[in-house]
Design a protein around this motif. Structure first.
Motif, mmCIF file in Angstrom:
data_model
loop_
_atom_site.group_PDB
_atom_site.id
_atom_site.type_symbol
_atom_site.label_atom_id
_atom_site.label_comp_id
_atom_site.label_asym_id
_atom_site.label_seq_id
_atom_site.Cartn_x
_atom_site.Cartn_y
_atom_site.Cartn_z
ATOM 1 N N CYS A 101 0.842 -1.187 0.000
ATOM 2 C CA CYS A 101 0.000 0.000 0.000
ATOM 3 C C CYS A 101 0.884 1.246 0.000
ATOM 4 O O CYS A 101 1.797 1.369 0.818
ATOM 5 C CB CYS A 101 -0.910 0.000 1.224
ATOM 6 N N ASP A 102 0.593 2.171 -0.915
ATOM 7 C CA ASP A 102 1.343 3.426 -0.977
ATOM 8 C C ASP A 102 0.879 4.422 0.079
ATOM 9 O O ASP A 102 1.528 5.443 0.279
ATOM 10 C CB ASP A 102 1.221 4.049 -2.374
ATOM 11 N N GLY A 103 -0.232 4.124 0.743
ATOM 12 C CA GLY A 103 -0.721 5.016 1.795
ATOM 13 C C GLY A 103 -0.062 4.722 3.125
ATOM 14 O O GLY A 103 0.771 5.483 3.610
ATOM 15 N N CYS A 104 -0.402 3.587 3.710
ATOM 16 C CA CYS A 104 0.091 3.248 5.049
ATOM 17 C C CYS A 104 1.431 2.516 5.033
ATOM 18 O O CYS A 104 2.102 2.447 6.054
ATOM 19 C CB CYS A 104 -0.939 2.416 5.797
ATOM 20 N N TRP B 7 -8.733 -3.174 -3.587
ATOM 21 C CA TRP B 7 -7.815 -2.055 -3.426
ATOM 22 C C TRP B 7 -8.147 -0.995 -4.473
ATOM 23 O O TRP B 7 -8.763 -1.266 -5.497
ATOM 24 C CB TRP B 7 -6.373 -2.504 -3.616
ATOM 25 N N ASN C 244 -0.055 4.346 -8.106
ATOM 26 C CA ASN C 244 -0.194 4.115 -6.669
ATOM 27 C C ASN C 244 -1.306 3.119 -6.388
ATOM 28 O O ASN C 244 -2.313 3.082 -7.090
ATOM 29 C CB ASN C 244 -0.478 5.432 -5.939
ATOM 30 N N TYR D 283 -3.716 1.505 -3.110
ATOM 31 C CA TYR D 283 -4.153 1.793 -1.744
ATOM 32 C C TYR D 283 -5.018 0.658 -1.216
ATOM 33 O O TYR D 283 -5.955 0.223 -1.886
ATOM 34 C CB TYR D 283 -4.930 3.100 -1.700
ATOM 35 N N CYS D 284 -4.740 0.221 -0.001
ATOM 36 C CA CYS D 284 -5.488 -0.860 0.635
ATOM 37 C C CYS D 284 -6.894 -0.366 1.030
ATOM 38 O O CYS D 284 -7.229 0.796 0.848
ATOM 39 C CB CYS D 284 -4.731 -1.374 1.865
ATOM 40 N N CYS E 221 -6.912 2.696 3.384
ATOM 41 C CA CYS E 221 -6.367 3.952 2.865
ATOM 42 C C CYS E 221 -7.120 4.514 1.666
ATOM 43 O O CYS E 221 -6.911 5.656 1.307
ATOM 44 C CB CYS E 221 -4.899 3.773 2.490
ATOM 45 N N LYS E 222 -7.975 3.708 1.064
ATOM 46 C CA LYS E 222 -8.638 4.215 -0.145
ATOM 47 C C LYS E 222 -9.726 5.124 0.248
ATOM 48 O O LYS E 222 -10.181 6.007 -0.062
ATOM 49 C CB LYS E 222 -9.157 3.091 -1.018
#
Length: 65
Positions: free
Chosen positions: A11-14, A52, A58, A60-61, A64-65
């Motif tokens: 994930c690119d967020g968390c 996702w 990118n 995102y899980c 995070c989405k």
């Protein structure tokens, strides 16, 4: 032990969540002598199966989405 090829997506967020997607081995001819691992369905699997969000480069899980 030999394993099939996989793609690991983080994930690119968390940066904590990740999934592993196994690649399908496809043959390029009917003889079964030539083939390769097909990664063309990685994004589709990430969105449809794992739910996702994919935004350009990118990923995102669910959290995070």
């Amino acid at each position: 032990m030999i394993y099939d090829a996989k793609v690991e997506v983080h994930c690119d967020g968390c940066q904590n969540e990740f999934v592993e997607i196994e690649l399908e081995y496809v043959y390029t001819d009917y003889s079964g002598n030539n083939g390769h691992y097909d990664d063309s369905k990685v994004i589709e699997t990430l969105e449809d199966v794992h739910e996702w969000k994919v935004d350009e480069d990118n990923q995102y899980c669910l959290e995070c989405k």
